[in-house]
Design a protein around this motif. Structure first.
Motif, PDB file in Angstrom:
ATOM      1  N   UNK A   1      43.227  37.962  22.130  1.00  0.00           N
ATOM      2  CA  UNK A   1      43.500  38.637  23.389  1.00  0.00           C
ATOM      3  C   UNK A   1      43.465  37.615  24.513  1.00  0.00           C
ATOM      4  N   UNK A   2      44.241  37.826  25.536  1.00  0.00           N
ATOM      5  CA  UNK A   2      44.220  36.946  26.686  1.00  0.00           C
ATOM      6  C   UNK A   2      44.422  37.758  27.947  1.00  0.00           C
ATOM      7  N   UNK A   3      44.351  37.084  29.102  1.00  0.00           N
ATOM      8  CA  UNK A   3      44.448  37.827  30.360  1.00  0.00           C
ATOM      9  C   UNK A   3      45.807  38.492  30.510  1.00  0.00           C
ATOM     10  N   UNK A   4      46.874  37.838  30.006  1.00  0.00           N
ATOM     11  CA  UNK A   4      48.188  38.443  30.125  1.00  0.00           C
ATOM     12  C   UNK A   4      48.257  39.733  29.316  1.00  0.00           C
ATOM     13  N   UNK A   5      47.694  39.707  28.099  1.00  0.00           N
ATOM     14  CA  UNK A   5      47.696  40.904  27.264  1.00  0.00           C
ATOM     15  C   UNK A   5      46.928  42.032  27.938  1.00  0.00           C
ATOM     16  N   UNK A   6      45.771  41.704  28.518  1.00  0.00           N
ATOM     17  CA  UNK A   6      44.934  42.746  29.103  1.00  0.00           C
ATOM     18  C   UNK A   6      45.561  43.349  30.357  1.00  0.00           C
ATOM     19  N   UNK A   7      46.485  42.611  31.005  1.00  0.00           N
ATOM     20  CA  UNK A   7      47.082  43.097  32.231  1.00  0.00           C
ATOM     21  C   UNK A   7      48.431  43.770  32.001  1.00  0.00           C
ATOM     22  N   UNK A   8      48.906  43.770  30.773  1.00  0.00           N
ATOM     23  CA  UNK A   8      50.205  44.360  30.480  1.00  0.00           C
ATOM     24  C   UNK A   8      50.163  45.871  30.706  1.00  0.00           C
ATOM     25  N   UNK A   9      51.139  46.372  31.478  1.00  0.00           N
ATOM     26  CA  UNK A   9      51.189  47.792  31.778  1.00  0.00           C
ATOM     27  C   UNK A   9      51.754  48.575  30.594  1.00  0.00           C
ATOM     28  N   UNK A  10      51.331  49.832  30.452  1.00  0.00           N
ATOM     29  CA  UNK A  10      51.967  50.701  29.453  1.00  0.00           C
ATOM     30  C   UNK A  10      53.446  50.859  29.773  1.00  0.00           C
TER      31      UNK A  10
ATOM     32  N   UNK B   1      43.311  46.670  37.572  1.00  0.00           N
ATOM     33  CA  UNK B   1      44.188  46.565  36.413  1.00  0.00           C
ATOM     34  C   UNK B   1      45.619  46.982  36.721  1.00  0.00           C
ATOM     35  N   UNK B   2      45.813  47.813  37.751  1.00  0.00           N
ATOM     36  CA  UNK B   2      47.164  48.275  38.109  1.00  0.00           C
ATOM     37  C   UNK B   2      47.592  47.769  39.481  1.00  0.00           C
ATOM     38  N   UNK B   3      46.914  46.746  39.973  1.00  0.00           N
ATOM     39  CA  UNK B   3      47.247  46.218  41.295  1.00  0.00           C
ATOM     40  C   UNK B   3      48.693  45.737  41.363  1.00  0.00           C
ATOM     41  N   UNK B   4      49.194  45.212  40.263  1.00  0.00           N
ATOM     42  CA  UNK B   4      50.551  44.690  40.246  1.00  0.00           C
ATOM     43  C   UNK B   4      51.617  45.731  40.523  1.00  0.00           C
ATOM     44  N   UNK B   5      51.321  47.003  40.256  1.00  0.00           N
ATOM     45  CA  UNK B   5      52.318  48.047  40.506  1.00  0.00           C
ATOM     46  C   UNK B   5      51.986  48.926  41.713  1.00  0.00           C
TER      47      UNK B   5
ATOM     48  N   UNK C   1      42.165  39.994  36.334  1.00  0.00           N
ATOM     49  CA  UNK C   1      43.140  39.665  37.364  1.00  0.00           C
ATOM     50  C   UNK C   1      42.431  39.341  38.677  1.00  0.00           C
ATOM     51  N   UNK C   2      42.571  38.130  39.149  1.00  0.00           N
ATOM     52  CA  UNK C   2      41.914  37.737  40.396  1.00  0.00           C
ATOM     53  C   UNK C   2      42.908  37.253  41.448  1.00  0.00           C
ATOM     54  N   UNK C   3      44.201  37.248  41.134  1.00  0.00           N
ATOM     55  CA  UNK C   3      45.187  36.627  42.032  1.00  0.00           C
ATOM     56  C   UNK C   3      45.254  37.298  43.398  1.00  0.00           C
ATOM     57  N   UNK C   4      44.983  38.620  43.452  1.00  0.00           N
ATOM     58  CA  UNK C   4      45.053  39.315  44.727  1.00  0.00           C
ATOM     59  C   UNK C   4      44.029  38.770  45.726  1.00  0.00           C
ATOM     60  N   UNK C   5      42.933  38.193  45.216  1.00  0.00           N
ATOM     61  CA  UNK C   5      41.880  37.701  46.101  1.00  0.00           C
ATOM     62  C   UNK C   5      42.165  36.293  46.611  1.00  0.00           C
ATOM     63  N   UNK C   6      43.170  35.640  46.045  1.00  0.00           N
ATOM     64  CA  UNK C   6      43.527  34.294  46.498  1.00  0.00           C
ATOM     65  C   UNK C   6      44.262  34.316  47.835  1.00  0.00           C
ATOM     66  N   UNK C   7      44.896  35.451  48.136  1.00  0.00           N
ATOM     67  CA  UNK C   7      45.706  35.540  49.353  1.00  0.00           C
ATOM     68  C   UNK C   7      44.942  36.134  50.534  1.00  0.00           C
ATOM     69  N   UNK C   8      43.644  36.356  50.361  1.00  0.00           N
ATOM     70  CA  UNK C   8      42.833  36.998  51.396  1.00  0.00           C
ATOM     71  C   UNK C   8      41.525  36.227  51.562  1.00  0.00           C
ATOM     72  N   UNK C   9      41.164  35.907  52.790  1.00  0.00           N
ATOM     73  CA  UNK C   9      39.860  35.287  53.026  1.00  0.00           C
ATOM     74  C   UNK C   9      38.773  36.265  52.595  1.00  0.00           C
ATOM     75  N   UNK C  10      37.679  35.780  52.002  1.00  0.00           N
ATOM     76  CA  UNK C  10      36.609  36.673  51.526  1.00  0.00           C
ATOM     77  C   UNK C  10      36.076  37.565  52.636  1.00  0.00           C
ATOM     78  N   UNK C  11      35.816  38.823  52.270  1.00  0.00           N
ATOM     79  CA  UNK C  11      35.312  39.799  53.227  1.00  0.00           C
ATOM     80  C   UNK C  11      33.830  40.053  52.966  1.00  0.00           C
ATOM     81  N   UNK C  12      33.056  40.072  54.021  1.00  0.00           N
ATOM     82  CA  UNK C  12      31.620  40.299  53.893  1.00  0.00           C
ATOM     83  C   UNK C  12      31.321  41.709  53.406  1.00  0.00           C
ATOM     84  N   UNK C  13      32.205  42.657  53.665  1.00  0.00           N
ATOM     85  CA  UNK C  13      31.959  44.057  53.322  1.00  0.00           C
ATOM     86  C   UNK C  13      32.794  44.524  52.125  1.00  0.00           C
ATOM     87  N   UNK C  14      33.117  43.596  51.216  1.00  0.00           N
ATOM     88  CA  UNK C  14      33.912  43.928  50.033  1.00  0.00           C
ATOM     89  C   UNK C  14      33.290  43.233  48.824  1.00  0.00           C
TER      90      UNK C  14
END
Length: 337
Positions: free
Chosen positions: A2-11, A153-157, A184-197
């Protein structure tokens, strides 16, 4: 393997049901763009599909359908007593999606919902509107946004995690927890860290993941995501919860905790949650009818105030074993159980 790509594959979502009220919603259009070969079917209300009698949850999880709907009420719920509030006041959760693309054998959702299909309430802006009104009344709110699904897990869609981060950035009296088993952590690369998240990962031994947490990310891939988001500066929580009783569980959990802290700096964590498997008596009854051959569901549990869980003796043994390992790496005031 198993790998990250497999785990993120949508139905595949061969069929997508769409409520008339949201057929032109921007989030509907975005989601449909990912499933151009799916058959779309118009409906007036998601309950026509989701609440039908005689559905087979387990079978439907093997061939999931997607329902795009409008949330009309129930935007915020009081946090359940069986859930940890981490010392926060005004504990709530919200559900912009019902059901999960993952298929964990012990998941309470199969006892809660009549259907295994995924319902996405595309009008997330209405949840923000209701939450904004409550924030004007409450001094602060602690909100869990990923209890009845795995949003990451469904952030991509859906893009819902990004929307929640933007909302949190504008409301500093709101603290959000995002719980996940995803790598999946890519969504957090485009946002500065938030103290309340807070990013909160559920961790299990690889043996448990492989056998009982179908389609989720491997332990190693979860750890990779944890390390990367911590380096970015995000607040990260680890949840050894639920601990599951299986043959050899002691060695499994001891080995897992060692692996975790061989790779993750415990001093940099927000906190740790430890808990054993527990579920509503009513939900358990429903799950037993759907998974009569499940070894972990058919355990001789004890009922305590309407909650099915392990006996006091076993529960203490399980918590103490994990606690003993964790406290070697994290200060006790950061451990909740």
């Amino acid at each position: 393997m198993r790998n990250s790509e497999t785990s993120l594959k949508m139905p595949n979502f061969s069929h997508i049901y769409i409520e008339d009220d949201v057929s032109d919603h921007e989030n509907t259009i975005k989601i449909l763009s990912h499933f151009k070969t799916s058959k779309t079917i118009k409906i007036s209300n998601y309950k026509e599909i989701f609440n039908r009698k005689g559905q087979d949850f387990v079978l439907q999880k093997e061939s999931m359908k997607l329902v795009l709907a409008k949330k009309r009420d129930g935007f915020l719920y009081n946090g359940a007593e069986v859930c940890e509030d981490f010392g926060n006041d005004n504990f709530y959760y919200t559900a912009s999606i019902m059901n999960c693309v993952y298929n964990c054998e012990y998941c309470y959702l199969q006892g809660m919902y009549p259907s295994g299909y995924i319902v996405v309430f595309v009008n997330i802006e209405d949840t923000f509107f209701e939450l904004k009104k409550m924030l004007s009344i409450k001094k602060n709110i602690y909100l869990c946004i990923s209890y009845d699904t795995d949003l990451l897990a469904v952030e991509g869609i859906t893009g819902f995690v990004s929307k929640w981060m933007a909302f949190a950035q504008q409301n500093d009296n709101l603290k959000i927890e995002l719980r996940t088993k995803c790598s999946n952590y890519t969504v957090f690369e485009s946002q500065l860290p938030l103290e309340n998240f807070i990013l909160s990962w559920t961790l299990s031994p690889e043996e448990i993941i492989h056998q009982f947490e179908k389609n989720t990310s491997s332990l190693q891939n979860r750890l990779n995501a944890i390390k990367k988001t911590m380096r970015m500066g995000w607040r990260v929580r680890l949840c050894f919860d639920p601990i599951i009783q299986v043959d050899g569980w002691q060695n499994m959990y001891e080995k897992m905790v060692k692996q975790v802290f061989d790779e993750v700096d415990g001093t940099g964590l927000e906190d740790i949650s430890i808990g054993v498997f527990r579920i509503s008596k009513d939900y358990m009854k429903n799950i037993l009818s759907k998974r009569p051959n499940s070894s972990i569901i058919n355990f001789p549990f004890t009922c305590i105030d309407g909650v099915m869980t392990y006996s006091d003796e076993l529960r203490q043994e399980m918590i103490q074993l994990v606690y003993k390992e964790v406290e070697q790496h994290v200060s006790r005031d950061k451990i909740y159980y």
